[in-house]
Design an enzyme around this catalytic site. Structure first.
Site, mmCIF file in Angstrom:
data_model
loop_
_atom_site.group_PDB
_atom_site.id
_atom_site.type_symbol
_atom_site.label_atom_id
_atom_site.label_comp_id
_atom_site.label_asym_id
_atom_site.label_seq_id
_atom_site.Cartn_x
_atom_site.Cartn_y
_atom_site.Cartn_z
ATOM 1 N N GLY A 20 0.741 -1.252 0.000
ATOM 2 C CA GLY A 20 0.000 0.000 0.000
ATOM 3 C C GLY A 20 0.761 1.285 0.000
ATOM 4 O O GLY A 20 1.717 1.471 -0.726
ATOM 5 N N ASN A 21 0.292 2.180 0.847
ATOM 6 C CA ASN A 21 0.708 3.571 0.879
ATOM 7 C C ASN A 21 1.873 3.771 1.841
ATOM 8 O O ASN A 21 2.004 3.053 2.821
ATOM 9 C CB ASN A 21 -0.481 4.430 1.333
ATOM 10 C CG ASN A 21 -0.341 5.888 1.001
ATOM 11 O OD1 ASN A 21 0.609 6.318 0.364
ATOM 12 N ND2 ASN A 21 -1.312 6.670 1.429
ATOM 13 N N HIS A 22 2.700 4.779 1.596
ATOM 14 C CA HIS A 22 3.745 5.150 2.546
ATOM 15 C C HIS A 22 3.121 6.121 3.533
ATOM 16 O O HIS A 22 3.260 7.333 3.421
ATOM 17 C CB HIS A 22 4.937 5.780 1.824
ATOM 18 C CG HIS A 22 6.074 6.036 2.750
ATOM 19 N ND1 HIS A 22 6.318 7.266 3.289
ATOM 20 C CD2 HIS A 22 6.999 5.198 3.251
ATOM 21 C CE1 HIS A 22 7.371 7.189 4.090
ATOM 22 N NE2 HIS A 22 7.801 5.940 4.078
ATOM 23 N N SER A 23 2.361 5.563 4.460
ATOM 24 C CA SER A 23 1.638 6.368 5.441
ATOM 25 C C SER A 23 1.333 5.478 6.629
ATOM 26 O O SER A 23 1.784 4.338 6.703
ATOM 27 C CB SER A 23 0.332 6.896 4.836
ATOM 28 O OG SER A 23 -0.599 5.836 4.733
ATOM 29 N N GLN A 26 0.081 1.901 5.752
ATOM 30 C CA GLN A 26 0.864 0.855 5.099
ATOM 31 C C GLN A 26 0.763 -0.414 5.942
ATOM 32 O O GLN A 26 0.631 -0.363 7.158
ATOM 33 C CB GLN A 26 2.312 1.279 4.926
ATOM 34 C CG GLN A 26 3.097 1.427 6.236
ATOM 35 C CD GLN A 26 4.488 1.915 6.003
ATOM 36 O OE1 GLN A 26 5.268 1.259 5.323
ATOM 37 N NE2 GLN A 26 4.822 3.069 6.564
#
Length: 169
Positions: A20-23, A26
């Site tokens: 997923g996301n780098h946040s 993740q």
């Protein structure tokens, strides 16, 4: 974190996936990860025997590590990002060893994991001849599916917000 917990080097741990996301959404997934212990390769869940840590503090710590770096340094976490870029370039240049994969943010088009198209989403990939390919066919349990969908939803919302901003500019 897994290597430290098991008293091995990070080179002894492989195939951890960041979906997923780098946040903070993740999802660090160790369901397919292996660790070399006393010359034998075993699954991380089997090696650690601590499901609650792997599904709790481990995930939360990884999700919050960027913020933790900023808080500790009182500066940007840009060096962590720079290190990740260097690791990606090394992996693209040299490829991934047989039986191993790395996670990379790539365009999600045509993936087999149910992630909507047109997102920059982190998947497990193998790399050969400077070309990446999504690792296909990994079984996804319900826990992982929920985490993967959550981070995809966040990316979709970010994409929608960006398009709204661009169309009003």
């Amino acid at each position: 974190m897994i290597a430290l917990k098991l008293g091995v080097t990070s080179e002894d741990v492989k195939n951890v996936i960041i979906w997923g996301n780098h946040s903070s959404t993740q999802y660090p997934d160790v369901n397919h990860a292996k660790v070399k212990l006393q010359g034998k390769e075993v699954g991380v869940y089997e090696a650690l025997k601590n499901d609650s840590w792997l599904k709790g503090d481990f995930i939360t710590t990884v999700q919050q590590r960027g913020a933790a770096v900023i808080k500790a340094r009182k500066l940007s976490s840009a060096m962590s990002a720079a290190k990740a870029i260097c690791d990606h370039i090394r992996d693209i240049w040299f490829g991934t060893p047989e039986g191993e994969f790395v996670s990379m943010g790539i365009i999600s088009d045509g993936n087999s994991y149910g992630v909507p198209d047109d997102l920059l989403y982190s998947f497990p990939v193998t790399i050969k001849n400077k070309t990446w390919k999504i690792v296909e066919g990994l079984p996804i349990n319900d826990f992982s599916r929920e985490k993967m969908d959550l981070t995809a939803k966040e990316l979709s919302e970010e994409k929608e917000t960006a398009f709204e901003f661009l169309s009003s500019a």
